[in-house]
Design a protein around this motif. Structure first.
Motif, PDB file in Angstrom:
ATOM      1  N   UNK A 182       1.174  -1.383  -0.192  1.00  0.00           N
ATOM      2  CA  UNK A 182       0.102   0.249  -0.368  1.00  0.00           C
ATOM      3  C   UNK A 182       0.590   1.153  -0.238  1.00  0.00           C
ATOM      4  N   UNK A 183       1.835   0.929   0.654  1.00  0.00           N
ATOM      5  CA  UNK A 183       3.290   2.416   0.729  1.00  0.00           C
ATOM      6  C   UNK A 183       4.442   2.142   0.577  1.00  0.00           C
ATOM      7  N   UNK A 184       4.628   3.015   0.092  1.00  0.00           N
ATOM      8  CA  UNK A 184       6.266   2.535   0.435  1.00  0.00           C
ATOM      9  C   UNK A 184       7.607   3.303   0.713  1.00  0.00           C
ATOM     10  N   UNK A 207      17.958 -17.836   0.491  1.00  0.00           N
ATOM     11  CA  UNK A 207      16.799 -17.618   0.032  1.00  0.00           C
ATOM     12  C   UNK A 207      15.757 -16.990   0.610  1.00  0.00           C
ATOM     13  N   UNK A 208      15.041 -15.574   0.873  1.00  0.00           N
ATOM     14  CA  UNK A 208      14.007 -15.313   2.068  1.00  0.00           C
ATOM     15  C   UNK A 208      12.746 -15.706   1.896  1.00  0.00           C
ATOM     16  N   UNK A 209      11.802 -15.719   2.452  1.00  0.00           N
ATOM     17  CA  UNK A 209      10.464 -16.180   1.854  1.00  0.00           C
ATOM     18  C   UNK A 209       9.985 -14.621   1.994  1.00  0.00           C
ATOM     19  N   UNK A 210       8.954 -14.364   1.919  1.00  0.00           N
ATOM     20  CA  UNK A 210       8.509 -13.636   1.220  1.00  0.00           C
ATOM     21  C   UNK A 210       7.940 -12.188   2.144  1.00  0.00           C
ATOM     22  N   UNK A 211       7.911 -12.620   3.018  1.00  0.00           N
ATOM     23  CA  UNK A 211       8.485 -11.690   4.392  1.00  0.00           C
ATOM     24  C   UNK A 211       9.817 -10.834   4.951  1.00  0.00           C
ATOM     25  N   UNK A 212      10.484 -12.094   4.648  1.00  0.00           N
ATOM     26  CA  UNK A 212      12.050 -11.120   4.697  1.00  0.00           C
ATOM     27  C   UNK A 212      12.220 -10.116   3.120  1.00  0.00           C
ATOM     28  N   UNK A 213      11.675 -11.188   2.401  1.00  0.00           N
ATOM     29  CA  UNK A 213      11.756 -10.300   0.720  1.00  0.00           C
ATOM     30  C   UNK A 213      11.379  -9.045   0.621  1.00  0.00           C
ATOM     31  N   UNK A 214      10.311  -9.072   0.603  1.00  0.00           N
ATOM     32  CA  UNK A 214       9.594  -7.579   1.711  1.00  0.00           C
ATOM     33  C   UNK A 214      10.642  -6.480   2.979  1.00  0.00           C
ATOM     34  N   UNK A 215      10.938  -7.590   3.950  1.00  0.00           N
ATOM     35  CA  UNK A 215      11.466  -6.472   4.711  1.00  0.00           C
ATOM     36  C   UNK A 215      13.151  -5.427   3.692  1.00  0.00           C
ATOM     37  N   UNK A 216      13.448  -6.547   3.125  1.00  0.00           N
ATOM     38  CA  UNK A 216      14.691  -6.123   2.734  1.00  0.00           C
ATOM     39  C   UNK A 216      14.577  -5.221   1.250  1.00  0.00           C
ATOM     40  N   UNK A 217      13.639  -5.607   0.327  1.00  0.00           N
ATOM     41  CA  UNK A 217      13.054  -4.354  -0.429  1.00  0.00           C
ATOM     42  C   UNK A 217      12.240  -3.153  -0.323  1.00  0.00           C
ATOM     43  N   UNK A 218      12.000  -3.351   0.984  1.00  0.00           N
ATOM     44  CA  UNK A 218      12.274  -1.574   1.604  1.00  0.00           C
ATOM     45  C   UNK A 218      12.502  -1.171   2.320  1.00  0.00           C
ATOM     46  N   UNK A 219      14.361  -1.911   2.961  1.00  0.00           N
ATOM     47  CA  UNK A 219      15.107  -1.073   3.208  1.00  0.00           C
ATOM     48  C   UNK A 219      15.618  -0.889   1.616  1.00  0.00           C
ATOM     49  N   UNK A 220      15.779  -1.283   0.248  1.00  0.00           N
ATOM     50  CA  UNK A 220      16.948  -1.036  -0.698  1.00  0.00           C
ATOM     51  C   UNK A 220      17.149  -0.222  -1.596  1.00  0.00           C
ATOM     52  N   UNK A 221      17.396   0.789  -1.940  1.00  0.00           N
ATOM     53  CA  UNK A 221      17.881   1.625  -3.104  1.00  0.00           C
ATOM     54  C   UNK A 221      17.368   1.570  -4.511  1.00  0.00           C
ATOM     55  N   UNK A 222      18.020   0.514  -4.788  1.00  0.00           N
ATOM     56  CA  UNK A 222      17.862  -0.207  -6.244  1.00  0.00           C
ATOM     57  C   UNK A 222      18.117  -1.821  -6.518  1.00  0.00           C
ATOM     58  N   UNK A 223      17.403  -2.398  -7.594  1.00  0.00           N
ATOM     59  CA  UNK A 223      17.338  -3.414  -7.859  1.00  0.00           C
ATOM     60  C   UNK A 223      17.932  -3.602  -8.756  1.00  0.00           C
ATOM     61  N   UNK A 224      18.815  -5.153  -8.895  1.00  0.00           N
ATOM     62  CA  UNK A 224      19.888  -5.080 -10.326  1.00  0.00           C
ATOM     63  C   UNK A 224      19.636  -6.460 -10.553  1.00  0.00           C
ATOM     64  N   UNK A 254       9.590  -7.735 -10.673  1.00  0.00           N
ATOM     65  CA  UNK A 254       7.881  -7.641 -10.419  1.00  0.00           C
ATOM     66  C   UNK A 254       7.677  -7.295  -8.946  1.00  0.00           C
ATOM     67  N   UNK A 255       8.406  -7.107  -8.168  1.00  0.00           N
ATOM     68  CA  UNK A 255       8.395  -7.699  -6.732  1.00  0.00           C
ATOM     69  C   UNK A 255       8.742  -6.208  -6.410  1.00  0.00           C
ATOM     70  N   UNK A 256      10.152  -6.136  -6.705  1.00  0.00           N
ATOM     71  CA  UNK A 256      10.986  -4.884  -6.287  1.00  0.00           C
ATOM     72  C   UNK A 256       9.643  -3.317  -7.008  1.00  0.00           C
ATOM     73  N   UNK A 257       9.740  -3.882  -7.940  1.00  0.00           N
ATOM     74  CA  UNK A 257       9.182  -2.569  -8.798  1.00  0.00           C
ATOM     75  C   UNK A 257       7.888  -1.778  -7.855  1.00  0.00           C
ATOM     76  N   UNK A 258       7.142  -2.902  -7.686  1.00  0.00           N
ATOM     77  CA  UNK A 258       6.136  -2.516  -6.767  1.00  0.00           C
ATOM     78  C   UNK A 258       6.705  -2.113  -5.524  1.00  0.00           C
ATOM     79  N   UNK A 259       7.435  -2.383  -4.291  1.00  0.00           N
ATOM     80  CA  UNK A 259       8.589  -1.273  -3.996  1.00  0.00           C
ATOM     81  C   UNK A 259       9.010  -0.533  -4.380  1.00  0.00           C
TER      82      UNK A 259
END
Length: 406
Positions: A186-188, A277-294, A307-312
């Protein structure tokens, strides 16, 4: 042979066959999103159809030994046949990729054809072109024959649609494009004003591939490479001033030992971290603190991690392979670099490090461009496809190919 599709029921029952939920990868992510969305709400149809949609998932492969997976696969065949005989399945939805997945699923397709059931194939393979081209001619013909008798084939992009139509000669009316779904948060977070940037890679580390032991004399399988080692080497070549401002985190499975050795060799142990490998919760926690995806892949279907990174709301550095160019537009919602081109990869990272305005702008555009792929929209499209398949009268005894006049 009796057609079991004629009896009208208050439900439309879909039997989904694919990877077990303990398997790591994009197919599992897509299946989980579908099953979870289906469980959250009762799904009906908007075209006046009063039936309720019911989806039941059965694994054909799980995380375990070869013997365990033989048992799982045999049980999936038994489950399929039992459901058909009890008239508890209207549509068979089969997720498949290249390699052993296609060979296993071909038997399931044949069973569905034998009982004249509606079959929806869901193509995921990133290296399917290379896999199919290396198959013996008789296997190519067998796969094309089986696919041609299916009601619908879902592909991940228009480029993949063209491939299956042109190479396997499928009827264009039976090939549908559905980009992978994503759960849009819902928010980033606000990512402006950060002194230390975090770049993130999600996916297999190292190459996946090599011949199957039981079939290596017959089939040579392609290798899949998401460019993790290219990324480590390119990261090491960043100018010292840029390296001081950024860290790199790679999360995934694969050849982690070799990756650790390369990081140590390049003196990056204080700048590059590897997570399993991260579960969905851990993945979202990482993407929330990230600045870019490669993700500098050599081949892709349509990567869920991107797509998950773009959504974040993350700017992405990716390669124009598979369905990626249909989602990421260079300098609009991400940066595109050629696979294996380290100078381009270095330059793209420098752009994101040195230009906060660009970084934030690309991230906002990235999020906006995948909002329509939210799972709630996707499940509506998928249920419409199911309804169309279930109600359309088809001659399943003879395939319609793309060179026929309809």
């Amino acid at each position: 042979m009796k057609n079991f599709n004629n009896k009208r029921k208050p439900t439309l029952d879909v039997l989904m066959l694919g990877t077990g939920f303990d398997i790591q990868g994009g197919i599992t992510s897509v299946q989980k999103l579908i099953i979870d969305a289906h469980a959250r709400k009762q799904i009906g149809f908007s075209n006046g159809d009063s039936r309720q949609l019911r989806i039941h998932h059965v694994p054909t492969i799980v995380r375990g030994s070869a013997m365990q997976n033989i048992i799982v696969y045999v049980k999936s065949i038994q489950h399929l046949c039992w459901k058909i005989l009890r008239q508890e399945v209207d549509i068979i939805h089969i997720h498949f990729a290249e390699r052993g997945s296609t060979l296993r699923k071909s038997i399931l397709i044949a069973i569905g054809i034998l009982f004249r059931k509606s079959i929806v194939l869901h193509a995921h393979g990133a290296t399917y072109q290379e896999f199919y081209e290396k198959l013996p001619k008789f296997l190519q013909q067998t796969i094309a024959f089986l696919f041609g008798h299916c009601s619908k084939t879902i592909v991940l992009s228009h480029s993949w649609r063209d491939y299956y139509i042109n190479k396997l000669h499928l009827n264009p009316d039976r090939v549908a494009v559905l980009y992978n779904p994503v759960s849009v948060p819902p928010a980033v977070p606000n990512r402006s004003g950060r002194d230390l940037l975090k770049f993130v890679f999600l996916g297999r580390i190292g190459k996946r591939g090599g011949p199957m032991d039981l079939a290596k004399s017959l089939i040579s399988f392609p290798k899949q490479d998401k460019g993790a080692f290219d990324l480590i080497e390119a990261f090491a070549q960043l100018p010292a001033a840029d390296l001081q401002r950024v860290e790199l985190i790679l999360a995934g499975n694969g050849d982690l030992e070799s990756a650790h050795r390369l990081i140590a060799k390049l003196n990056l142990t204080d700048k590059v971290s590897i997570l399993e490998w991260l579960d969905p919760i851990q993945r979202d926690e990482l993407l929330a603190t990230a600045d870019a995806f490669i993700l500098p892949s050599y081949n892709e279907g349509l990567p869920m991690s991107m797509l998950e990174a773009m959504a974040w709301g993350l700017p992405t550095i990716v390669t124009p392979v598979g369905g990626i160019p249909e989602v990421v537009r260079h300098n609009r919602n991400g940066l595109l670099v050629e696979p294996g081109n380290l100078p381009q990869l270095i330059q793209a990272m420098q752009q994101l490090i040195g230009d906060e305005a660009l970084r934030l702008s690309l991230g906002r555009s990235a999020r906006h461009s995948v909002e329509h792929l939210d799972i709630d929209n996707y499940i509506n499209s998928l249920s419409h496809l199911y309804a169309t398949v279930a109600t359309k009268t088809q001659d399943l005894d003879r395939p319609m190919h793309s060179n026929e006049i309809v």
